[in-house]
Design an enzyme around this catalytic site. Structure first.
Site, PDB file in Angstrom:
ATOM      1  N   ASP A 155      44.669  59.787  34.716  1.00  8.00           N
ATOM      2  CA  ASP A 155      46.078  59.830  35.103  1.00  8.00           C
ATOM      3  C   ASP A 155      46.600  58.452  35.531  1.00  8.00           C
ATOM      4  OD1 ASP A 155      48.496  61.101  35.655  1.00  8.00           O
ATOM      5  OD2 ASP A 155      47.562  62.747  36.758  1.00  8.00           O
ATOM      6  N   ASP A 215      55.440  65.454  33.081  1.00  7.49           N
ATOM      7  CA  ASP A 215      54.767  66.761  33.051  1.00  7.49           C
ATOM      8  C   ASP A 215      55.664  67.874  32.510  1.00  7.49           C
ATOM      9  OD1 ASP A 215      52.831  65.318  34.309  1.00  7.49           O
ATOM     10  OD2 ASP A 215      52.678  66.623  36.058  1.00  7.49           O
TER      11      ASP A 215
HETATM   12  C1  GLA Z   1      49.933  64.400  37.004  1.00 11.40           C
HETATM   13  C2  GLA Z   1      49.553  64.816  35.599  1.00 11.40           C
HETATM   14  C3  GLA Z   1      49.367  66.323  35.571  1.00 11.40           C
HETATM   15  C4  GLA Z   1      48.307  66.748  36.564  1.00 11.40           C
HETATM   16  C5  GLA Z   1      48.654  66.246  37.954  1.00 11.40           C
HETATM   17  C6  GLA Z   1      47.523  66.446  38.941  1.00 11.40           C
HETATM   18  O1  GLA Z   1      51.186  64.887  37.368  1.00 11.40           O
HETATM   19  O2  GLA Z   1      50.497  64.393  34.671  1.00 11.40           O
HETATM   20  O3  GLA Z   1      49.038  66.764  34.270  1.00 11.40           O
HETATM   21  O4  GLA Z   1      47.069  66.228  36.156  1.00 11.40           O
HETATM   22  O5  GLA Z   1      48.962  64.857  37.937  1.00 11.40           O
HETATM   23  O6  GLA Z   1      47.837  65.968  40.219  1.00 11.40           O
END
Ligand code: GLA
Length: 450
Positions: A155, A215
């Site tokens: 990430d 997301d």
């Molecule tokens: C980010 C990622 C998500 C998830 C969260 C976890 O937002 O894009 O897909 O992995 O972190 O905290």
């Protein structure tokens, strides 16, 4: 320097360079077709434990999901203890959630015939506020390898500002790529930097896939200020709460450099999480498949309705995603519909080439009313030359079953057009087109065009 000495230098450097590769398909041989599996995040968030993960793996076995290609069980954020090991600096799992440790968990997953993945961030913290891997790449990669990890989702939170140009992002993500490959264990490297700095341009030689956007949120459409960009081409704040159809819009122009071993990741699936209707989830699953996104389930696989199971096990749609040509579908056009009253939307036509000179044709209706449209083979096969445009094509509707119960109803052989297609609100139709007559069409650019 003479040409010969330059050549000697280059050749001499080759073994060294080969040893310095990162974790991408060229070195790890993984994700030759888009990876498939399940991830904890979309349904469970931080509320995970060994039991959550083992139960999902057990559901994979019970539903025989491996038969459809799903193989990775992925543990997302919040598996970590409050701190790394004091003495060694190695990552440590939360002892309350994982009393038997991560190695034991991965052994259990492997014993069920599945593969196991983990999550971290190229930052000082993960997005859930746990310790991240920035500047701990080697010890973390080695620990993951020792734990039997097969997949890393990596990430972008708390990245210390080490982003803003493709090179800066490349270097930060390449550090982990090199560290993973140096372990000698093939670990699929799934970058998650939300499209920042254009990973579709810089990540093809360091990762197996990369997220293209903020997301996903379990909602069909709509703009949300938390997902503010209108295109990912120059997006400065990818955000979150991105509706499903907005991510399709984001993905539309990004297929050019994707292909076997290097995929645009449209984010994990929401099918089965309850925020969309059956038709909307059909759209979600269809479009992720033809755009060649990894298919990572994000629902509670231990508790699925028949509809959910039916969608995620449509093997004719999955076959499009896993097609060996690895060519993401292209949007041919997008047209606003003439809706009165209850909102607006678009019709869009998508075409993708498949192995064996077959094609996928998809029609997506995001409008709140049903539409009727005829699709000419001239527009569908605009890139494929006149023989494809004038040939007869047999179309299989991949969301209808034939008399044997198999997905892919033969809807007849057509020439000139697919006439009078009726498509309901928020529906997507997906056909496989197989040439029925005329010379075998070759794609433009191939050596022989008949
Ligand atoms: C980010 C990622 C998500 C998830 C969260 C976890 O937002 O894009 O897909 O992995 O972190 O905290």
């Amino acid at each position: 320097m003479t040409r010969n000495s330059m050549l000697r230098l280059a050749l001499g450097a080759l073994p060294l360079l080969a040893g310095m590769e990162g974790a991408y398909a060229g070195s790890n041989g993984l994700a030759i077709t888009p990876q498939m599996g399940w991830n904890t995040w979309n349904h469970f968030g931080c509320d995970i434990s060994e039991d959550t993960i083992v139960s999902a793996a057990q559901a994979f076995v019970n539903y025989n999901l491996t038969q459809y290609g799903y193989e990775y069980i992925l543990m997302d954020d919040c598996w970590q203890a409050p701190a790394r090991d004091n003495a060694t600096g190695a990552p440590v799992a939360d002892p309350d959630k994982f009393p038997n440790g991560v190695k034991d968990l991965s052994d259990k997953i492997h014993a069920m015939g599945l593969k196991f993945g983990i999550y971290s961030s190229a930052g000082t913290y993960t997005c859930g506020g746990k310790f991240g891997s920035l500047d701990y790449e080697e010890i973390d990669a080695q620990t993951y390898a020792d734990w039997g990890v097969d997949y890393l989702k990596y990430d972008n939170c708390y990245n210390q500002g080490r982003a803003g140009t493709p090179l800066i992002s490349y270097e930060r993500y390449n550090n982990m790529s090199m560290a993973l490959n140096a372990t000698g264990r093939p670990i699929l490297y799934s970058m998650c930097n939300w499209g920042e700095d254009g990973p579709w341009n810089f990540a093809v030689t360091i990762a197996n896939s990369w997220r293209i956007s903020g997301d996903i949120f379990d909602v069909y459409d709509g703009y949300d200020d938390r997902c503010p960009c209108t295109s990912m081409l120059d997006c400065k704040l990818a955000g979150f709460h991105c509706s499903m159809t907005r991510i399709i819009d984001f993905a539309a122009p990004l297929g050019q450099k994707a292909g076997p071993g290097k995929w645009n990741d449209l984010d994990m699936l929401e099918v089965g999480n309850g925020g969309m209707s059956y038709d909307e989830y059909v759209t979600h699953f269809s479009m992720w498949s033809i755009l060649k996104s990894p298919l990572i389930l994000g629902n509670d696989v231990t508790d699925m309705t028949n509809d959910t199971l039916e969608i995620i096990t449509n093997d004719a749609i999955i076959a499009l995603n896993q097609d060996s040509s690895g060519s993401p579908a292209v949007r041919i056009w997008k047209k606003a519909t003439n809706d009165t009253g209850s909102g607006t939307g678009d019709l869009s036509l998508w075409v993708g080439s498949l192995a064996n000179s077959e094609y996928v044709i998809a029609l997506m209706n995001t409008s709140p009313s049903s539409q009727e449209v005829s699709l000419s083979f001239k527009e569908i096969f605009g890139d494929q030359g006149s023989s494809a445009q004038t040939a007869s094509w047999t179309l299989y509707d991949l969301w209808q079953k034939d008399s044997t119960g198999a997905w892919g109803l033969n809807t007849g052989t057509m020439q000139g057009s697919i006439p009078n297609v009726n498509i309901g609100a928020h529906q997507t139709k997906v056909w496989k087109a197989v040439q029925a007559s005329g010379s075998t069409t070759k794609r433009r650019g191939s050596v022989v065009e008949l």
